[in-house]
Design an enzyme around this catalytic site. Structure first.
Site, PDB file in Angstrom:
ATOM      1  CD  GLU A 113      -2.644   2.428   0.098  1.00 29.72           C
ATOM      2  OE1 GLU A 113      -1.874   3.100  -0.257  1.00 29.72           O
ATOM      3  OE2 GLU A 113      -3.204   0.874  -0.171  1.00 29.72           O
TER       4      GLU A 113
ATOM      5  CB  CYS B 250     -26.981   3.142  -0.734  1.00 27.91           C
ATOM      6  SG  CYS B 250     -26.459   3.773  -1.030  1.00 27.91           S
TER       7      CYS B 250
ATOM      8  CE  LYS C 143     -17.360  -2.032  -9.165  1.00 31.68           C
ATOM      9  NZ  LYS C 143     -17.060  -3.144  -9.169  1.00 31.68           N
ATOM     10  CB  THR C 144     -21.730  -0.114  -0.604  1.00 32.50           C
ATOM     11  OG1 THR C 144     -21.743  -0.854   0.261  1.00 32.50           O
ATOM     12  CG2 THR C 144     -22.552   0.615  -1.421  1.00 32.50           C
ATOM     13  CB  ALA C 145     -17.665   1.448   3.394  1.00 31.70           C
TER      14      ALA C 145
ATOM     15  CB  CYS D  54     -19.960   5.130  -2.727  1.00 35.19           C
ATOM     16  SG  CYS D  54     -21.185   6.014  -1.377  1.00 35.19           S
TER      17      CYS D  54
END
Length: 444
Positions: free
Chosen positions: A67, A374, A339-341, A195
């Site tokens: 990273e 969401c 595509k979300t946390a 998101c």
């Protein structure tokens, strides 16, 4: 004689300097060769969560995290920063603080994947050999794909903003405060996005801000989205259509931003159903959601990815379709979930258990149901908590109708979710609300 002596000294100094420089050059190409049990490429939410689980199980030094960033951002907070509810300083912590201490952190990025050889090369030229690989590199923001956008975003105190990058997010509230009258335009690009509710959230927050600041009557709010629907899940889309109608917000479907003309305060849009049809609109405020894609280094490894550039995985197990020792999590995965946390939280336990199965010589059996959440912030005190699965069927945690705007859900988004993210998810201790959902719906 003195002149000759000076010349000799200068000549010797030049030779020694040349040797010194060559010595530095030589040391720079002596790249390292690392070996590990598990390589995690990416220190975002998914990479952190699974690395924490794996390193706790496998022990010190068995996991390497690749990273490059110095900071880890809680990206779901960017919407609130754009609305003036939170600050950028609230949204990040030092990367070294959030990565698991039992894992080894290489502060570099992936330049080349060679899954046939169980190898990844870094941007600095290091070689990393692994037994298992987790790809968690997220998505790439392509602001440069829209002509004129980067220029517009570089104008100090300009009218163009974007919540998606820490570089630009502070511009949003500044532009809202400076707005006086005219068109306020919000966009959703013709690409996958992380998101996907975020482009609408700032629309609703901005509309409420304009009402509170007595500027709403002078504003025309426009939401131009490339999608054929307002929101992908009908249960919540129906509620959102009522909101945009009640608040007099203009919604244009299948309308994609293709150019910004910052010198003229104009934006050019394309009708995706009639590509030859282009519309130029004046703006006094323009919030742009940039086109997104898989990172270039990942997309260039054709053996790892689908045609879209995202990692080719089994949508149930998140294991690669070809390489059994490769998994993907989060935004870079080709699984067809939002595509979300929240998706990452649910995926993390599935990926961890399935990776451990491979390590132990077993077939992965854990199944990901496509869960995504969401929190659709609709004002400074309300939120619709959308939760759904692969089939876009609501998968709600609470035994109430979550398509309604609620203050309690707003408080969850603003005050509960950030500490849950920092203290539980990143430490591998939060796997999503699945267990709580069973309790609340009496499905033991």
């Amino acid at each position: 004689m003195n002149s000759l002596r000076v010349c000799n000294v200068l000549r010797k100094t030049a030779v020694n300097s040349d040797l010194l420089l060559r010595g530095f050059a030589t040391s720079n190409v002596l790249n390292e060769n690392h070996k590990c049990k598990v390589l995690v490429v990416g220190g975002g939410a998914g990479g952190c969560a699974v690395a924490a689980k794996l390193s706790s199980k496998l022990g010190q030094g068995k996991v390497i995290i690749l990273e490059p960033a110095e900071r880890h951002y809680y990206q779901p907070m960017f919407t609130l920063i754009g609305g003036g509810i939170k600050t950028l300083a609230d949204s990040f912590q030092p990367m070294g603080k959030v990565l698991p201490t039992l894992a080894k952190w290489l502060q570099d990025s992936a330049a080349k994947f060679e899954p046939e050889k169980n190898t990844v090369y870094t941007s600095n030229g290091d070689k990393i050999e692994y037994e298992l690989l987790l790809v968690a590199v997220g998505v790439q923001l392509n602001y440069d794909k829209i002509p004129g956008l980067v220029e517009a975003l570089s104008i100090p105190k300009g009218k163009v903003c974007s919540n998606y990058s820490p570089k630009y997010v502070n511009r949003t509230f500044e532009a809202l405060q400076a707005f006086k009258a005219g068109n306020a335009i919000f966009t959703f690009p013709n690409s996958p996005v992380k998101c996907p509710g975020a482009p609408q959230k700032i629309l609703y927050i901005a509309e409420h801000y304009l009402r509170k600041s007595k500027k709403r009557q002078n504003a025309t709010l426009i939401y131009n989205t490339s999608l054929p629907v307002l929101f992908g899940v009908k249960h919540y889309a129906d509620a959102l259509w009522k909101i945009v109608k009640n608040r007099n917000i203009n919604v244009n479907l299948r309308t994609n931003l293709i150019e910004v003309l910052p010198g003229q305060n104009k934006a050019v849009f394309q009708n995706l159903d009639k590509p030859e049809e282009k519309i130029t609109t004046d703006y006094e405020f323009l919030h742009v959601t940039p086109p997104m894609s898989a990172p270039d280094a990942l997309a260039s490894c054709k053996n790892l990815v689908m045609d879209t550039g995202f990692v080719d995985v089994n949508k149930d197990t998140l294991q690669h379709s070809k390489f059994n020792n490769v998994f993907a999590i989060g935004d870079c995965s080709g699984s067809p979930n939002s595509k979300t946390a929240a998706s990452v939280a649910a995926q993390s336990q599935v990926v961890y258990k399935n990776m451990m199965s491979v390590i132990n010589g077993h077939t992965p059996a854990r199944i990901f149901d496509g869960y995504a959440s969401c929190p659709l912030v609709t004002s400074y005190n309300t939120c619709i908590m959308a939760e759904f699965d692969y089939s876009l069927t609501p998968l709600e945690t609470f035994p109430i109708d979550q398509s309604k705007e609620r203050y309690t859900m707003y408080l969850m988004k603003k005050d509960l979710m950030p500490p849950l993210y920092w203290h539980l998810l990143l430490n591998g201790m939060w796997n999503g609300p699945g267990f709580a959902r069973k309790l609340m719906h009496f499905k033991f």
